[in-house]
Design an enzyme around this catalytic site. Sequence first.
Site, short mmCIF file in Angstrom:
data_model
loop_
_atom_site.label_atom_id
_atom_site.label_comp_id
_atom_site.label_asym_id
_atom_site.label_seq_id
_atom_site.Cartn_x
_atom_site.Cartn_y
_atom_site.Cartn_z
CB CYS A 12 -7.29 -7.92 -3.05
SG CYS A 12 -6.18 -6.69 -2.33
CG HIS A 39 4.29 -4.28 -3.24
ND1 HIS A 39 5.10 -3.52 -2.43
CD2 HIS A 39 3.57 -5.07 -2.41
CE1 HIS A 39 4.88 -3.84 -1.18
NE2 HIS A 39 3.96 -4.77 -1.13
CG HIS A 73 0.82 -3.09 3.00
ND1 HIS A 73 1.16 -2.09 2.13
CD2 HIS A 73 0.80 -4.23 2.28
CE1 HIS A 73 1.33 -2.60 0.92
NE2 HIS A 73 1.11 -3.89 0.98
CG HIS A 123 5.48 -7.49 3.52
ND1 HIS A 123 4.34 -6.87 3.95
CD2 HIS A 123 5.35 -7.62 2.17
CE1 HIS A 123 3.55 -6.64 2.91
NE2 HIS A 123 4.16 -7.09 1.82
CD GLU A 125 -0.12 -8.30 6.31
OE1 GLU A 125 -0.28 -8.23 5.08
OE2 GLU A 125 -0.52 -9.26 6.99
CB SER A 217 3.68 -7.99 -5.36
OG SER A 217 2.53 -8.77 -5.12
CG ASN A 219 -0.30 -11.14 -3.87
OD1 ASN A 219 -0.68 -11.19 -5.02
ND2 ASN A 219 -0.16 -9.99 -3.21
CB SER A 261 -0.37 -4.71 -5.65
OG SER A 261 0.71 -5.53 -6.04
S1 SF4 Z 1 -4.05 -8.93 -0.05
FE1 SF4 Z 1 -3.92 -7.54 1.74
S2 SF4 Z 1 -5.12 -5.76 1.13
FE2 SF4 Z 1 -5.70 -7.42 -0.25
S3 SF4 Z 1 -7.52 -8.39 0.71
FE3 SF4 Z 1 -5.69 -9.51 1.37
S4 SF4 Z 1 -5.17 -8.55 3.29
FE4 SF4 Z 1 -6.50 -7.13 2.26
#
Ligand code: SF4
Length: 305
Positions: A12, A39, A73, A123, A125, A217, A219, A261
């Site tokens: 991202c 990660h 984060h 986590h 964050e 990670s 996501n 990531s």
């Molecule tokens: S995943 Fe985390 S670092 Fe990436 S755009 Fe979303 S908030 Fe920002």
Amino acid sequence: MQIVRADEMGMCFGVRDALAVLDRIEAPASVTIHGELVHNGDVLAALDRRGFHQTPERARTVPATPAVLITAHGISDRERRRLRAADKQLIDTTCPLVRRAHEAAQALQAEGRRVVVIGRRDHVEVRGLVEDLRDPIVVGEAGEVTSWPEARLGVISQTTTQVGRAEAIVAAIRAANPHADVRVVDTICSPTKARVAAVDALLARVDALVVVGGRDSNNTNQLVARGRAAGVATVHVGAAAELDAGWFVGRRVVGLTAGTSTPDATIDAVHARLRAIAATAAAARPAVAGPPGAAPAPRAPQRTP
Ligand code: SF4
């Protein structure tokens, strides 16, 4: 075997921007990266080779180097003050979308609400978000929701939370707290939403899914869960070398996606290995004889670079 890439995947802008800042640092040995930047083992090893100091989990001790880099984060304001009090120069790469989640939490608290954070309490964050709040609640699953005595509740989410999970938790909060005025601020980031939407579109077209990303990670793990929940055979790998050709026997269309990531080079290496597996499988398939006079059977597809 056909390979289809998700329209949106991989790193991202928040992580890319943080890495761009690191690229410009001329004296890495004077900088400690405060927590795990991404990660992804390959990226962390490369930073190590450049001479950066790294604290794998954000340590409670103040780093010894004169400069401290805050990862995408983010950290709490309390932590920021602690580092400044120790006379550290802060290099802040907090993602603007994480910053927005902090601001939303503070605004809800300022309205007199007890803040509920949807996310993983371990986590980095989430730890940064809750450290600035009075008596926050962290909820990871709808089953953890209970009735709280407050008349006003405010809800935010870890930026990488799956939308469906957040919706289920919000519904559970409303059901368990009918006495409360519940205000919800959507702090799930747009890259996370875009990657989930892209994998959903992919799942309708494939009979297997490869997800590339780190085991820690959030996501990436959600993309894996998405594939499995849809009933599609799904494998999670961190690198091309982890792909087992035997797993792909009989697969016709394989989807490829990656967490936020995952570097482009890692995704491309996985894609190349998938193409090699597909080419080997096609070459091994016996040719089917056509009727007399028919055109010859198509050649096996050639491996592309
Ligand atoms: S995943 Fe985390 S670092 Fe990436 S755009 Fe979303 S908030 Fe920002």
